[in-house]
Design a protein around this motif. Sequence first.
Motif: not given
Length: 758
Positions: A183, A187, A210-212, A214-218, A304
Amino acid sequence: MNYGHRLKFGLRLPTHDGCEPGRPVQWAGMAEQQGLDLLVIPADTTEGSELEPWTVSSWIAATTSSLGLSVEARPTRHPAMLARAVASLDHLTEGRVDLTLPAGPASAGSGPMSPGREARWPADDTGAALSEAIHVVRELWNVLDRGLGRFAGRFYRLAGAQKSAPAHDVPIVVDGQDRNVLRLVGKQADEWSTGGWDIAALAAGNRVIDESAREAGRDPREIRRRVTIRGDFGDRTGIFTGTAADWVTDLLPLVVDHGVGTVVLDTDDRGVAITFATEVAPALRAATEAALPREWSTARVRRSAALARRRPGIDYDGVPAEMAEVVEPGDLAYARLRSGYLRGGAPGIILRAETNEQVAQAVAFARRHPGVPLSRRSAGHGISGRSTNDGGIVIDVSLMNTIEVLDEKTRRVRIGPGARWAEVAAALEPHGWALSSGDYGGVGVGGLATAGGIGYLARGHGLTIDRLRAVEIVLADGSTVKAGDSENSDLFWAVRGAGANFGIVTAFEFEADEVGAVAFAQLTQDASDLERYLVEWGRVVEDSPRDLTSFVIVPPPRAGRPVLALSRTMVDAADRETVLARLEPLAAISPLYAQDVVISSYAAVMNNASDDAPVSHGEPVSRSGLLRHITPQFAAAAASVLRSGAIGWFQLRSVGGAVADIPTDATAYAHRDANFSLVVMGGIDEVVDKAWDRLRPFLDGLYISFESSLRPGRLAEAWPPRTLSRLRELKTVYDPEGVFGDNFALTPATNTPGGRDR
């Protein structure tokens, strides 16, 4: 899925108890010779020996020239020290380093692990400590935000540390498979490294990352994926055994289906390493190209964090693909390119060009952004030219810096606008030639050679533009034309003194002068009787033969300190009698505090520029004027201004001589009868203007390179009415929409739609 990263292949440096000192260098040399991209240098490279790993890394770096170095860091090393060490090594290798942070042992079932992965970061919360370490490293590399580095965390603190950027945007690689670590990779990291090649574990890790992300806006494509493998060639007994083709069969799904972008081989067998480099790597590249869509790896994915720094009003997605380099506010290169030598800036985008076509593309891009500031830059030293801006576009031609001799017999040379005058002088010196070119070698050719060029040889050889014979120039409509006496002569006339208004000159052709050894004198004299000193200095200069050109700086007087005059004088002669005859009248004006007279080359005098990136802030405040003679009345006014404390810089340059031989209407630089050029600088426009008003009655015209004011009347001061009228007519022809409005912008003679003035 595939993440679009170009394949890289690397070798993990073997670890040996009692490692021989020459072994790491031998492996590095082999890896580079066989065409591998990367050498991974483990934190325990020299375990059991007396060699320190980072010293070994530096030694390897010194013996290689193209091999990338992926350096693993021990968790015991403080991240602040680590950041500085990596930045230093990256500079020494010219941008070949990435940083790997081992997070600790992988979870069960992740597949084989490379040796030496048992180290952990502080405490038992690996993710939190490692996250803070990455924050500290990035903070100390972040020179985009000015000031000292600061961080307050649970494990690490920075109370105010000096930042130091690496040579390139160093990727941070995190090695591990713990879910918290995965995770964290999503990030914060740039690359995930796993010692296992188990496909299920690789797929599961990718999902978490990948999930982490996207959660961080990346965008998950920001993160490269790396696997480390072991194997052997010969009988096929399992994965990564058999032939090179078998290895490709094993690796292809990892690349195509699971996004692996870097494959690192862990072996201590040189034969296996060579076969991997020479047979597996090229075959896997070819198989990947065949299996994936065309141009699968060409798109650049910006971080990002970099995207967040973009400025409004600029079509970043529409930037021409042909540019040599595109620098955005989130790019590391932005820190050294955002400002000029005297002017701070924060442009929205910097388009770097190295061909006429790229300049034309950049101009077309700028035209699609009406209302967005446009600046042009050769070396960024200009005072009057806005070579940077706030939120706008900069077209940078500093990469167009070639210097070429076209004809030895006629001394014809072709020079790019991005060349600096110190480089020009050095290139011409072996031929016994020179071009008069200001007093600082860091100035770019492009700005000075379109404004005038008042240099140390001016009285004997004229202005820089007086030796100009032709130019290539990109016009506002994107076309490239050549201008000289025999073609586009009207444009050639305008370029010599008002060139910034008509396009971007991409090449200059000069007829260099024959100039041998010269004398250069630096005199520091008593100027307590300031009025008398200025008058006498002016008289001596005007009475001197043309082989003497002198500049003088008078620092503002300070209470309790003597008033000084610092003259810099060039004599275009080398024999002792001539030099003494020229300098003695200057030395006799007042007592000397210091003197330094050398007979040297013009190139040696111009070799006075720094290569450091500019760190300027704010706007320069400067005023420029031309005058025929230094009269007692002018000297009294100048002394009053100097004693007032309103300015911090006062310089007079001698002109006249050969400059006045050129007819007034021969070039757009029209004030040929002036014997002196004056420039003053200060901190506040209103204060400087009030002081300048005392000097204005004695001035007739100004030199556009040294004037920062945007007051409306400066155009009439820069060019006499007849010259100004002709320039406006030509503006109507060559730039009716006012695309080039960043430096003494002219209003077209007719009311053309889109025309504008500053």
